[in-house]
Design a protein around this motif. Structure first.
Motif, PDB file in Angstrom:
ATOM      1  N   GLN A  44      45.174  31.172  37.424  1.00  0.00           N
ATOM      2  CA  GLN A  44      45.550  32.452  36.835  1.00  0.00           C
ATOM      3  C   GLN A  44      47.049  32.702  36.984  1.00  0.00           C
ATOM      4  OE1 GLN A  44      43.792  35.796  38.824  1.00  0.00           O
ATOM      5  NE2 GLN A  44      44.520  37.265  37.308  1.00  0.00           N
ATOM      6  N   VAL A  49      47.211  33.792  32.884  1.00  0.00           N
ATOM      7  CA  VAL A  49      46.018  34.203  32.147  1.00  0.00           C
ATOM      8  C   VAL A  49      45.244  35.206  32.986  1.00  0.00           C
ATOM      9  CG1 VAL A  49      45.849  32.041  30.861  1.00  0.00           C
ATOM     10  CG2 VAL A  49      44.646  32.267  33.036  1.00  0.00           C
ATOM     11  N   LYS A  50      44.335  35.908  32.325  1.00  0.00           N
ATOM     12  CA  LYS A  50      43.483  36.863  33.034  1.00  0.00           C
ATOM     13  C   LYS A  50      42.520  36.117  33.942  1.00  0.00           C
ATOM     14  CE  LYS A  50      43.635  40.473  29.582  1.00  0.00           C
ATOM     15  NZ  LYS A  50      42.870  41.385  28.747  1.00  0.00           N
ATOM     16  N   GLU A  52      39.360  36.328  34.219  1.00  0.00           N
ATOM     17  CA  GLU A  52      38.173  35.849  33.511  1.00  0.00           C
ATOM     18  C   GLU A  52      38.449  34.529  32.798  1.00  0.00           C
ATOM     19  OE1 GLU A  52      39.469  38.978  33.019  1.00  0.00           O
ATOM     20  OE2 GLU A  52      38.048  40.030  34.321  1.00  0.00           O
ATOM     21  N   GLU A  53      39.640  34.392  32.213  1.00  0.00           N
ATOM     22  CA  GLU A  53      40.014  33.156  31.520  1.00  0.00           C
ATOM     23  C   GLU A  53      40.185  32.011  32.512  1.00  0.00           C
ATOM     24  OE1 GLU A  53      41.176  30.191  28.858  1.00  0.00           O
ATOM     25  OE2 GLU A  53      39.967  31.997  28.618  1.00  0.00           O
ATOM     26  N   ARG A  56      36.798  30.916  33.576  1.00  0.00           N
ATOM     27  CA  ARG A  56      36.156  30.150  32.508  1.00  0.00           C
ATOM     28  C   ARG A  56      36.683  28.722  32.478  1.00  0.00           C
ATOM     29  NH1 ARG A  56      37.120  28.055  27.965  1.00  0.00           N
ATOM     30  NH2 ARG A  56      39.227  28.868  27.815  1.00  0.00           N
ATOM     31  N   GLN A  57      37.999  28.566  32.610  1.00  0.00           N
ATOM     32  CA  GLN A  57      38.594  27.234  32.603  1.00  0.00           C
ATOM     33  C   GLN A  57      38.077  26.392  33.769  1.00  0.00           C
ATOM     34  OE1 GLN A  57      42.863  27.127  32.354  1.00  0.00           O
ATOM     35  NE2 GLN A  57      42.912  28.684  30.751  1.00  0.00           N
ATOM     36  N   ASN A  60      34.435  25.423  33.132  1.00  0.00           N
ATOM     37  CA  ASN A  60      34.354  24.368  32.115  1.00  0.00           C
ATOM     38  C   ASN A  60      34.768  23.013  32.687  1.00  0.00           C
ATOM     39  OD1 ASN A  60      33.423  26.073  30.121  1.00  0.00           O
ATOM     40  ND2 ASN A  60      35.432  26.398  29.213  1.00  0.00           N
TER      41      ASN A  60
END
Length: 65
Positions: A44, A49-50, A52-53, A56-57, A60
Motif C-alpha cells: 500500500q 494504493v488503497k 483494499e487494493e 487484493r493484490q 491474488n
C-alpha cells in the motif's frame, strides 16, 4: 500453501515477492518476515494504493503460488 508456510519459508519467498512488487526494498522484505498484514501495508505504501487494493493484490499473488 498457507501463510504459516510462507512465514516459515520467507527467505525462499522473498524472490517471488520482489518479482511481484519490485519497489519493495530488501529492508522492507526483512521487516515483513512473511507476515501477510505487513506485506499488505508495505505494498500500500510503496505503490500508493488503497488498503483494499493492496490486500487484493496480495491475495491474488498468494492464489497464484
Amino acid at each position: 500453501m498457507n501463510w504459516d508456510q510462507i512465514e516459515g519459508r520467507w527467505k525462499q519467498m522473498r524472490g517471488h515477492v520482489k518479482r511481484e512488487w519490485g519497489r519493495l526494498t530488501d529492508d522492507d522484505l526483512d521487516e515483513i518476515e512473511g507476515q501477510q498484514e505487513k506485506l499488505v501495508g508495505l505494498v500500500q505504501e510503496a505503490y500508493g494504493v488503497k488498503r483494499e487494493e493492496a490486500d487484493r493484490q496480495v491475495r491474488n499473488w498468494f492464489d497464484r503460488l
